[in-house]
Motif scaffolding. Structure first.
Motif, PDB file in Angstrom:
ATOM      1  N   GLU A 110     -27.320  30.470  -6.038  1.00 40.86           N
ATOM      2  CA  GLU A 110     -28.020  30.258  -7.303  1.00 40.86           C
ATOM      3  C   GLU A 110     -28.636  28.865  -7.372  1.00 40.86           C
ATOM      4  N   GLN A 111     -27.929  27.849  -6.865  1.00 42.54           N
ATOM      5  CA  GLN A 111     -28.446  26.479  -6.847  1.00 42.54           C
ATOM      6  C   GLN A 111     -29.698  26.389  -5.990  1.00 42.54           C
ATOM      7  N   LYS A 112     -29.682  27.040  -4.829  1.00 47.98           N
ATOM      8  CA  LYS A 112     -30.841  27.023  -3.934  1.00 47.98           C
ATOM      9  C   LYS A 112     -32.027  27.728  -4.580  1.00 47.98           C
ATOM     10  N   LYS A 113     -31.769  28.865  -5.238  1.00 51.52           N
ATOM     11  CA  LYS A 113     -32.838  29.590  -5.916  1.00 51.52           C
ATOM     12  C   LYS A 113     -33.430  28.733  -7.035  1.00 51.52           C
ATOM     13  N   PHE A 114     -32.571  28.045  -7.793  1.00 48.54           N
ATOM     14  CA  PHE A 114     -33.030  27.168  -8.867  1.00 48.54           C
ATOM     15  C   PHE A 114     -33.898  26.042  -8.303  1.00 48.54           C
ATOM     16  N   ALA A 115     -33.448  25.427  -7.218  1.00 50.00           N
ATOM     17  CA  ALA A 115     -34.192  24.314  -6.619  1.00 50.00           C
ATOM     18  C   ALA A 115     -35.547  24.777  -6.085  1.00 50.00           C
ATOM     19  N   ASP A 116     -35.628  26.014  -5.619  1.00 49.87           N
ATOM     20  CA  ASP A 116     -36.891  26.526  -5.088  1.00 49.87           C
ATOM     21  C   ASP A 116     -37.885  26.913  -6.185  1.00 49.87           C
ATOM     22  N   PHE A 140     -42.242   6.082 -10.913  1.00 48.64           N
ATOM     23  CA  PHE A 140     -42.031   7.307 -10.153  1.00 48.64           C
ATOM     24  C   PHE A 140     -41.052   7.065  -9.018  1.00 48.64           C
ATOM     25  N   ILE A 141     -40.263   8.087  -8.714  1.00 49.42           N
ATOM     26  CA  ILE A 141     -39.409   8.073  -7.526  1.00 49.42           C
ATOM     27  C   ILE A 141     -39.590   9.407  -6.813  1.00 49.42           C
ATOM     28  N   THR A 142     -39.309   9.412  -5.531  1.00 52.68           N
ATOM     29  CA  THR A 142     -39.383  10.632  -4.741  1.00 52.68           C
ATOM     30  C   THR A 142     -37.964  11.069  -4.397  1.00 52.68           C
ATOM     31  N   ILE A 143     -37.666  12.332  -4.684  1.00 52.93           N
ATOM     32  CA  ILE A 143     -36.331  12.864  -4.412  1.00 52.93           C
ATOM     33  C   ILE A 143     -36.450  14.177  -3.654  1.00 52.93           C
ATOM     34  N   GLU A 144     -35.353  14.609  -3.053  1.00 51.63           N
ATOM     35  CA  GLU A 144     -35.290  15.910  -2.392  1.00 51.63           C
ATOM     36  C   GLU A 144     -35.079  16.992  -3.442  1.00 51.63           C
ATOM     37  N   ARG A 145     -35.574  18.201  -3.162  1.00 52.67           N
ATOM     38  CA  ARG A 145     -35.359  19.322  -4.075  1.00 52.67           C
ATOM     39  C   ARG A 145     -33.873  19.602  -4.269  1.00 52.67           C
ATOM     40  N   SER A 146     -33.102  19.423  -3.213  1.00 47.77           N
ATOM     41  CA  SER A 146     -31.676  19.737  -3.276  1.00 47.77           C
ATOM     42  C   SER A 146     -30.907  18.760  -4.160  1.00 47.77           C
ATOM     43  N   ALA A 147     -31.524  17.656  -4.565  1.00 45.02           N
ATOM     44  CA  ALA A 147     -30.854  16.673  -5.415  1.00 45.02           C
ATOM     45  C   ALA A 147     -30.911  17.045  -6.892  1.00 45.02           C
ATOM     46  N   VAL A 148     -31.609  18.111  -7.238  1.00 45.36           N
ATOM     47  CA  VAL A 148     -31.701  18.545  -8.627  1.00 45.36           C
ATOM     48  C   VAL A 148     -30.463  19.372  -8.944  1.00 45.36           C
ATOM     49  N   SER A 149     -29.774  19.015 -10.011  1.00 43.61           N
ATOM     50  CA  SER A 149     -28.549  19.701 -10.401  1.00 43.61           C
ATOM     51  C   SER A 149     -28.848  20.808 -11.403  1.00 43.61           C
ATOM     52  N   MET A 150     -28.484  22.031 -11.041  1.00 41.25           N
ATOM     53  CA  MET A 150     -28.712  23.173 -11.917  1.00 41.25           C
ATOM     54  C   MET A 150     -27.845  23.073 -13.173  1.00 41.25           C
ATOM     55  N   GLU A 151     -26.552  22.754 -12.999  1.00 40.17           N
ATOM     56  CA  GLU A 151     -25.641  22.711 -14.138  1.00 40.17           C
ATOM     57  C   GLU A 151     -25.991  21.584 -15.099  1.00 40.17           C
ATOM     58  N   MET A 152     -26.287  20.400 -14.558  1.00 35.95           N
ATOM     59  CA  MET A 152     -26.591  19.255 -15.418  1.00 35.95           C
ATOM     60  C   MET A 152     -27.921  19.457 -16.138  1.00 35.95           C
ATOM     61  N   THR A 153     -28.894  20.082 -15.476  1.00 37.01           N
ATOM     62  CA  THR A 153     -30.182  20.346 -16.108  1.00 37.01           C
ATOM     63  C   THR A 153     -30.020  21.363 -17.232  1.00 37.01           C
ATOM     64  N   ALA A 154     -29.217  22.395 -16.998  1.00 36.74           N
ATOM     65  CA  ALA A 154     -28.977  23.404 -18.040  1.00 36.74           C
ATOM     66  C   ALA A 154     -28.263  22.775 -19.231  1.00 36.74           C
ATOM     67  N   ALA A 155     -27.284  21.920 -18.980  1.00 31.56           N
ATOM     68  CA  ALA A 155     -26.567  21.242 -20.066  1.00 31.56           C
ATOM     69  C   ALA A 155     -27.503  20.316 -20.833  1.00 31.56           C
TER      70      ALA A 155
END
Length: 115
Positions: free
Chosen positions: A46-52, A88-103
């Motif tokens: 689910e985390q990978k799907k969210f990041a994509d 601006f900063i550049t980050i990896e897609r995998s650094a985005v947190s699904m749970e923290m973003t939803a909260a």
């Protein structure tokens, strides 16, 4: 004096069936799979799907706790994140947190409906 666990188990069951011990071990592995390994794999999927599926303009929170808005999605798997006006900063897609973003989204929507 070192006592082997298998030796203790075999001595505790004189004349017992070795199939019971084998069945017990298989059962323990099954319980571990269904209560530990399977849910973790599902969460990772689910985390990978969210990041994509994240796109430009979305407000997100990274795993490090950085809040920002995605300004650009790059082809190399990185995101350009605006963390402040003109910063601006550049980050990896995998650094985005699904749970923290939803909260964060739930919290922002709660504040907006309270006003």
């Amino acid at each position: 004096m070192f006592v082997n666990l298998l030796t203790v188990m075999l001595q505790a069951q004189p004349g017992g069936s070795p199939y019971f011990s084998l069945l017990f071990m298989v059962g323990m592995i099954g319980v571990m799979y269904f209560f530990m390994i399977r849910p973790q794999a599902k969460r990772a999927k689910e985390q990978k799907k969210f990041a994509d599926t994240i796109a430009a303009g979305e407000k997100i929170v990274t795993t490090a706790g950085i809040h920002g808005t995605i300004s650009r999605v790059n082809e190399d798997g990185t995101l350009k994140l605006e963390v402040g006006h003109g910063t601006f900063i550049t980050i990896e897609r995998s650094a985005v947190s699904m749970e923290m973003t939803a909260a964060h989204r739930k919290k922002v929507e709660g504040v907006a409906t309270a006003k």
